[in-house]
Design an enzyme around this catalytic site. Structure first.
Site, mmCIF file in Angstrom:
data_model
loop_
_atom_site.group_PDB
_atom_site.id
_atom_site.type_symbol
_atom_site.label_atom_id
_atom_site.label_comp_id
_atom_site.label_asym_id
_atom_site.label_seq_id
_atom_site.Cartn_x
_atom_site.Cartn_y
_atom_site.Cartn_z
ATOM 1 N N GLY A 1 0.818 -1.222 0.000
ATOM 2 C CA GLY A 1 0.000 0.000 0.000
ATOM 3 C C GLY A 1 0.845 1.262 0.000
ATOM 4 O O GLY A 1 0.323 2.363 0.208
ATOM 5 N N LYS B 1 5.984 19.218 -7.332
ATOM 6 C CA LYS B 1 6.467 19.851 -6.093
ATOM 7 C C LYS B 1 7.597 20.828 -6.395
ATOM 8 O O LYS B 1 7.709 21.884 -5.768
ATOM 9 C CB LYS B 1 6.919 18.761 -5.112
ATOM 10 C CG LYS B 1 5.740 17.916 -4.609
ATOM 11 C CD LYS B 1 6.200 16.637 -3.937
ATOM 12 C CE LYS B 1 5.028 15.834 -3.395
ATOM 13 N NZ LYS B 1 5.383 14.470 -2.994
HETATM 14 N N1 HSE Z 1 2.781 10.075 -3.633
HETATM 15 C C1 HSE Z 1 3.547 11.049 -2.920
HETATM 16 C C2 HSE Z 1 4.863 10.447 -2.437
HETATM 17 C C3 HSE Z 1 2.804 11.613 -1.743
HETATM 18 O O1 HSE Z 1 5.062 9.240 -2.584
HETATM 19 O O2 HSE Z 1 5.678 11.183 -1.914
HETATM 20 C C4 HSE Z 1 1.862 12.700 -2.106
HETATM 21 O O3 HSE Z 1 2.541 13.849 -2.502
#
Ligand code: HSE
Length: 343
Positions: free
Chosen positions: A209, A227
């Site tokens: 998960g 980001k």
């Molecule tokens: N899926 C992202 C990560 C988290 O694995 O860092 C949400 O920004």
């Protein structure tokens, strides 16, 4: 005591995390700020639950987990969904946690712009709308004189945007280099510690998960690139767009490459770099034992400044309660700025 009414849009892991952290912290908020935090509406993708007296946090989570749909909440469940929820309830702050969409940023973009037009402050964990429409969204918030907070969009619970904007404002930030994706860091850490190959490690991460069923956004570097764009705009003031970022993911990294790097004292990490002339997400060699040597789903970032040198932070980069905690922090900033009167 003043009521502070919040509407939660999106009731997946982060939305449910919000219900949990609100339940845990609402008494504190009463004592510290004299506000009575109430969840007055919650919406998932097809239904909602709306009650101006406030909803029961545990019941919201139970109904969602057991029935899959919020409309099954006793008495207050409803078929109203999407933008209509914002017309159907009287709220003060929108807590938006719908899934990130990097194609057209919907429904987050429309929900956010509508809340702004209604004069509401917005706190988000979303990345798609910020990565694609940063200027438009910030401009709309300013025009409508509302607050728009998005600490949770980068690095989960790791402080980075507020750190740069509010803790280090004497400084000009010249670059940020870090690990901004927890899923890929987990996969690379496991490949390193166990010598396993990419495909099997990804499958195992999905089984646990940690990686999504469709892992594309994480493993191809798309999430970290979003980001990067958000940090470029919000911290360095660079009007970057998603297409400005050079992006390479981790799907071509072999266990042999990791082993050879290890023999030389290096690790392979998915590194995001944000600076005036460099926007990039790519696998890079980093020194073992350096600040980049973090395992599992942790994120880290080194912020380089003109006056304070380097400031390095790290923290849990994803997770239901952790991401919700970053959103609650932003909500507390809204409370301090707009709702708290110290008399
Ligand atoms: N899926 C992202 C990560 C988290 O694995 O860092 C949400 O920004």
């Amino acid at each position: 005591m003043k009521d502070l009414k919040v509407c939660i849009m999106g009731f997946g892991a982060v939305g449910q995390g919000l219900a949990k952290v609100i339940l845990l912290k609402k008494e504190n908020l009463k004592e510290l700020y004299g506000v009575n935090l109430k969840i007055v509406s919650v919406a998932d993708s097809s239904s909602s639950v709306i009650c101006s007296d406030g909803l029961d946090e545990n019941e919201l989570i139970r109904i969602k987990k057991e029935t899959g749909k919020l409309k099954n909440y006793p008495e207050y469940g409803s078929d109203i969904s999407g933008l209509d929820v914002l017309d159907a309830c009287d709220y003060d702050v929108l807590l938006e946690a719908v899934p990130t969409n990097i194609d057209d940023a919907e429904p987050a973009k429309s929900l956010t712009l509508k809340a702004f037009k209604q004069g509401k402050d917005v706190v988000t964990s979303n990345k798609g709308h910020l990565a694609l429409f940063y200027d438009e969204l910030l401009g709309a918030a300013k025009e409508n004189k509302v607050l728009f907070k998005f600490e949770a969009s980068v690095g989960g619970t790791m402080p980075i945007i507020n750190l740069a904007q509010e803790t280090l404002p004497a400084n000009k930030v010249t670059s940020i280099v870090g690990i901004l994706n927890g899923t890929t860091n987990y996969i690379l850490s496991r490949m390193t510690s166990e010598g396993t190959n990419y495909e099997n490690t990804l499958k195992e991460s999905q089984h646990l998960g940690i990686a999504e069923t469709d892992p594309t956004q994480d493993v191809e570097g798309i999430d970290a690139a979003c980001k990067t764009v958000i940090l470029a705009n919000s911290v360095l003031g660079i009007p970057a767009k998603y297409d400005d970022v050079k992006v390479e993911g981790i799907s071509n990294i072999t266990s042999e490459a990791i082993e050879i790097a290890g023999q030389e004292g290096y690790l392979i990490k998915l590194i995001a770099e944000v600076s005036e002339d460099h926007l990039e997400v790519s696998p890079r060699l980093v020194k073992k034992g350096s600040a980049f040597d973090i395992n599992g789903t942790l994120n880290m970032a080194t912020v380089t400044t003109d006056l304070s040198g380097e400031v390095t932070v790290r923290g849990i980069g994803a997770g239901s309660v952790e991401t919700a905690a970053a959103m609650l922090t932003d909500l507390i900033h809204v409370i301090r700025e707009k709702y708290y009167v110290d008399d």
